[in-house]
Design a protein around this motif. Structure first.
Motif, PDB file in Angstrom:
ATOM      1  N   UNK A   7       0.838  -1.200   0.000  1.00  0.00           N
ATOM      2  CA  UNK A   7       0.000   0.000   0.000  1.00  0.00           C
ATOM      3  C   UNK A   7       0.871   1.247   0.000  1.00  0.00           C
ATOM      4  N   UNK A  10       2.044   1.855  -3.440  1.00  0.00           N
ATOM      5  CA  UNK A  10       1.019   2.499  -4.287  1.00  0.00           C
ATOM      6  C   UNK A  10       0.935   3.986  -3.983  1.00  0.00           C
ATOM      7  N   UNK A  13       3.790   5.671  -5.505  1.00  0.00           N
ATOM      8  CA  UNK A  13       3.556   5.762  -6.946  1.00  0.00           C
ATOM      9  C   UNK A  13       2.608   6.927  -7.255  1.00  0.00           C
ATOM     10  N   UNK A  14       1.565   7.055  -6.442  1.00  0.00           N
ATOM     11  CA  UNK A  14       0.613   8.147  -6.663  1.00  0.00           C
ATOM     12  C   UNK A  14       1.270   9.499  -6.421  1.00  0.00           C
ATOM     13  N   UNK A  17       3.167  10.245  -9.458  1.00  0.00           N
ATOM     14  CA  UNK A  17       2.261  10.714 -10.519  1.00  0.00           C
ATOM     15  C   UNK A  17       1.835  12.160 -10.253  1.00  0.00           C
ATOM     16  N   UNK A  20       4.543  14.471 -11.074  1.00  0.00           N
ATOM     17  CA  UNK A  20       4.664  14.526 -12.536  1.00  0.00           C
ATOM     18  C   UNK A  20       3.587  15.430 -13.131  1.00  0.00           C
ATOM     19  N   UNK A  21       2.371  15.305 -12.600  1.00  0.00           N
ATOM     20  CA  UNK A  21       1.275  16.096 -13.164  1.00  0.00           C
ATOM     21  C   UNK A  21       1.326  17.552 -12.720  1.00  0.00           C
TER      22      UNK A  21
ATOM     23  N   UNK B  33      -4.349  15.890 -13.643  1.00  0.00           N
ATOM     24  CA  UNK B  33      -4.419  14.430 -13.465  1.00  0.00           C
ATOM     25  C   UNK B  33      -5.007  13.761 -14.704  1.00  0.00           C
ATOM     26  N   UNK B  36      -2.403  13.530 -17.285  1.00  0.00           N
ATOM     27  CA  UNK B  36      -1.447  12.466 -16.960  1.00  0.00           C
ATOM     28  C   UNK B  36      -2.027  11.091 -17.307  1.00  0.00           C
ATOM     29  N   UNK B 141       7.704   0.969 -12.207  1.00  0.00           N
ATOM     30  CA  UNK B 141       6.272   0.765 -11.911  1.00  0.00           C
ATOM     31  C   UNK B 141       5.417   1.663 -12.804  1.00  0.00           C
ATOM     32  N   UNK B 142       5.899   2.890 -13.019  1.00  0.00           N
ATOM     33  CA  UNK B 142       5.153   3.785 -13.904  1.00  0.00           C
ATOM     34  C   UNK B 142       5.064   3.198 -15.308  1.00  0.00           C
ATOM     35  N   UNK B 145       2.633   0.531 -15.205  1.00  0.00           N
ATOM     36  CA  UNK B 145       1.291   1.123 -15.153  1.00  0.00           C
ATOM     37  C   UNK B 145       0.846   1.541 -16.554  1.00  0.00           C
ATOM     38  N   UNK B 156      -7.147   1.565 -11.595  1.00  0.00           N
ATOM     39  CA  UNK B 156      -6.111   1.826 -10.592  1.00  0.00           C
ATOM     40  C   UNK B 156      -5.983   3.322 -10.332  1.00  0.00           C
ATOM     41  N   UNK B 157      -5.913   4.094 -11.414  1.00  0.00           N
ATOM     42  CA  UNK B 157      -5.712   5.540 -11.255  1.00  0.00           C
ATOM     43  C   UNK B 157      -6.908   6.201 -10.576  1.00  0.00           C
ATOM     44  N   UNK B 160      -6.928   4.568  -6.741  1.00  0.00           N
ATOM     45  CA  UNK B 160      -5.761   4.811  -5.882  1.00  0.00           C
ATOM     46  C   UNK B 160      -5.275   6.256  -5.927  1.00  0.00           C
ATOM     47  N   UNK B 161      -5.398   6.872  -7.113  1.00  0.00           N
ATOM     48  CA  UNK B 161      -4.849   8.227  -7.241  1.00  0.00           C
ATOM     49  C   UNK B 161      -5.933   9.284  -7.077  1.00  0.00           C
ATOM     50  N   UNK B 188      -3.310  -4.507  -9.435  1.00  0.00           N
ATOM     51  CA  UNK B 188      -2.386  -4.679  -8.315  1.00  0.00           C
ATOM     52  C   UNK B 188      -1.450  -5.849  -8.574  1.00  0.00           C
ATOM     53  N   UNK B 191       1.167  -4.923 -11.132  1.00  0.00           N
ATOM     54  CA  UNK B 191       2.147  -3.976 -10.591  1.00  0.00           C
ATOM     55  C   UNK B 191       3.034  -4.652  -9.541  1.00  0.00           C
TER      56      UNK B 191
END
Lengths: 120, 199
Positions: A7, A10, A13-14, A17, A20-21, B33, B36, B141-142, B145, B156-157, B160-161, B188, B191
């Motif tokens: 977790x 993840x 990773x977020x 991201x 990055x964004x 987002x 992305x 991982x990216x 993804x 996932x995005x 999770x994001x 998951x 990844x």
């Protein structure tokens, strides 16, 4: 690898991201702003609830009725008043006879008109 | 600030201006987002920007009247549909190009997506090995993804994001909540495999 550490991966990773964004170059940000402005230019005015639609429809119908009301009144032009004397004359036996000899009376009238023209 | 409206009333009402401000703030909060996400799918920034522009326009035209609380899943629904449409179009284009013998090499070379650049570590800044390893791991991982099937990646995005609930993600992708759980579980797993290679 435990579920907790996964977790965390993840989440990392977020975060990656996200960074990055959020680190976009100026040209890309300009494009995004332009795209947003263009989209907002097409935004619908106001939220139209069903109640408002009914109010708008009723108002439109009322307006249309008002617009057509005077013209409808104008269409109902009363007929020219008919002389009762003329009507009774036509209904009398003399009147019927006159209608039967209408051609003759028209010829007489035309002769009188011609005589008047020559004299005048 | 805003151009004149195209509807019957040319004077923007106070209410419409308030909605536009809300829409503006909402789009600003999700546009990066969304870009992305689209970039991970298309692997090309220009394509992603064009798609996002279309998405914003479609979203505003279709859903501006909906309550603001419904906007996030609806917006990402538009984005995910645009992504699927784009992939479908690209697939058809590649199939058509494959029919022409002389375009097999050049056509594929022209239309195959460029690999995504994931901001390689700055060579100028020397960092400890552990941090560098972590960066490499995240880059892998990216890439994994980006290589996931579209639905898995989107699920996932969004979950999770973007932090959408299962129900919201289901609404956004137009699939059932059970499918969301399945896609997320598979994402998951994929990844985790990418992680395993680097641990």
């Amino acid at each position: 690898m435990s579920e907790r550490s996964r977790q965390l991966e993840w989440e990392t990773l977020c975060e990656r991201l996200e960074s990055r964004s959020s680190s976009l170059d100026a040209a890309t940000l300009d494009r995004l702003n332009a795209a947003r402005r263009q989209a907002l230019a097409h935004a619908v005015v106001g939220r139209r609830t069903p109640a408002r639609r009914w109010v708008a429809a009723t108002a439109f119908a009322g307006l249309a009725a008002l617009m057509f009301w005077p013209s409808a009144q104008e269409l109902r032009v009363p007929p020219a008043p008919v002389s009762l004397d003329a009507f009774s004359l036509l209904a009398s036996p003399d009147g019927v006879e006159m209608l039967e000899s209408l051609d003759f009376y028209l010829w007489v009238k035309s002769q009188e008109q011609a005589a008047d023209d020559r004299a005048g | 600030m805003f151009p004149p409206l195209t509807r019957a009333s040319t004077e923007p009402t106070r209410e419409s201006l308030a909605i536009r401000r809300q829409l503006d703030a909402f789009l600003q909060s999700v546009e990066r987002r969304a870009l992305c996400m689209l970039e991970l799918g298309t692997r090309q920034r220009e394509e992603a920007l064009d798609l996002l522009q279309d998405c914003m326009l479609r979203f505003v035209k279709r859903y501006a009247d909906r309550p603001a609380a419904e906007w996030p899943p609806l917006f990402f629904r538009v984005v995910s549909n645009a992504m699927v449409d784009w992939q479908r179009r690209r697939s058809v284009r590649e199939k058509v190009l494959a029919l022409w013998p002389w375009s097999r090499v050049s056509g594929r070379a022209q239309h195959s997506p460029q690999p995504v650049e994931f901001d390689p570590p700055d060579a100028a800044s020397v960092r400890p090995d552990a941090v560098q390893q972590r960066d490499q791991l995240m880059d892998s991982i990216l890439k994994a993804l980006a290589g996931l099937p579209t639905r898995q990646r989107q699920t996932f995005l969004l979950r999770e994001w973007q932090g959408l609930s299962v129900a919201e993600a289901a609404l956004a992708l137009g699939i059932s909540e059970g499918s969301i759980k399945t896609h997320l579980s598979r994402a998951h797993a994929h990844l985790r495999e990418a992680l395993r290679d680097h641990v």
